[in-house]
Write an enzyme that holds these catalytic residues in place. Structure first.
Site, PDB file in Angstrom:
ATOM      1  N   HIS A  43       0.855  -1.177   0.000  1.00 33.51           N
ATOM      2  CA  HIS A  43       0.000   0.000   0.000  1.00 33.51           C
ATOM      3  C   HIS A  43       0.898   1.236   0.000  1.00 33.51           C
ATOM      4  O   HIS A  43       1.164   1.833   1.039  1.00 33.51           O
ATOM      5  CB  HIS A  43      -0.910  -0.009   1.236  1.00 33.51           C
ATOM      6  N   GLU A  70      -2.561  -1.685  -3.215  1.00 36.97           N
ATOM      7  CA  GLU A  70      -3.660  -0.922  -2.632  1.00 36.97           C
ATOM      8  C   GLU A  70      -3.330   0.567  -2.658  1.00 36.97           C
ATOM      9  O   GLU A  70      -2.166   0.949  -2.610  1.00 36.97           O
ATOM     10  CB  GLU A  70      -3.874  -1.319  -1.167  1.00 36.97           C
ATOM     11  N   HIS A 190      -7.730  -6.143   7.299  1.00 34.11           N
ATOM     12  CA  HIS A 190      -7.492  -5.103   8.294  1.00 34.11           C
ATOM     13  C   HIS A 190      -7.738  -5.669   9.695  1.00 34.11           C
ATOM     14  O   HIS A 190      -8.862  -5.988  10.065  1.00 34.11           O
ATOM     15  CB  HIS A 190      -8.352  -3.855   8.085  1.00 34.11           C
TER      16      HIS A 190
END
Length: 239
Positions: A43, A70, A190
């Site tokens: 990410h 991401e 997450h």
């Protein structure tokens, strides 16, 4: 079996705290795949506080499983993804100064924007996923964008799992059912951990992939990276 994609942002955070190349992000990605990891997630953020643009390009030829990038689809991010062509891009609406992702998309409000962005990625042959809160009402509009998958934002599940796991998973199950009705693939991520992952994976239908970073890297400090990856794979196994 649900695939395990390991987010290696925290490896980059540790490296950047000291400077230099230790620990190596690229070596970690290679080892994770050798240990059985079925994907690598990164990410990159605009301030490069963990994964850098250089990391993105360095990792591309080394990820032989699935490369998942991401990020918030600002133009520089879009252009980089189109150039690197990972197997999957996951769109996350995080603010530039956010410590970590903290919300999914409002697919009703951002329908037009997401539709345009996703069309660019799909035209380049990149699978698309939208980071989404567990809300069945948002799934219809996620499907309208043309996305291939949604990724369920699992912080609320992880927080409430120790209190009442049945209640914690309920909105995720309901959202997963609706996603299947609309033909959307399902990812999740997450705050999933060795403690809460098995119950989630066993009770969410059609779960294709989980992306796990912070907990896995933290647990690896005590267990070692190979043992930790193997432990996660066992949690996902259906026997």
């Amino acid at each position: 079996m649900t695939k395990l994609s390991v987010n290696i942002n925290k490896i980059a955070t540790l490296r950047n705290a000291r400077g230099g190349e230790t620990p190596s992000v690229t070596e970690a990605a290679v080892k994770i795949q050798e240990f059985g990891g079925q994907g690598i997630t990164i990410h990159p953020r605009p301030d490069e506080r963990h994964i850098t643009r250089k990391d993105v390009y360095d990792l591309k030829p080394l990820v032989i499983t699935e490369f998942n990038i991401e990020g918030n689809p600002h133009r520089p991010f879009i252009d980089m993804v189109l150039e690197v062509k990972p197997e999957q891009v996951t769109l996350v609406p995080d603010a530039d100064d956010a410590i970590t992702s903290n919300a999914g998309w409002d697919t009703v409000k951002h329908l037009s924007f997401l539709t345009e962005i996703i069309a660019e990625f799909k035209n380049a042959g990149i699978r698309t996923s939208i980071f989404l809160d567990p809300n069945p009402e948002l799934v219809e509009y996620a499907a309208k964008t043309g996305a291939d998958r949604i990724e369920l934002y699992t912080e609320a599940y992880a927080k409430n799992y120790p209190l009442n796991k049945e209640l914690a998973i309920k909105p995720y199950y309901e959202t997963a059912v609706v996603a299947a009705d609309y033909g959307l693939g399902l990812n999740a991520g997450h705050d999933l951990s060795l403690d809460n992952l098995k119950y989630f994976a066993d009770n969410i239908p059609n779960l294709l992939e989980v992306s796990i970073g912070h907990a896995l890297v933290s647990e690896a400090l005590y267990m070692g990276l190979e043992n930790t990856v193997q432990a996660y794979l066992k949690r996902l196994a259906k026997w």
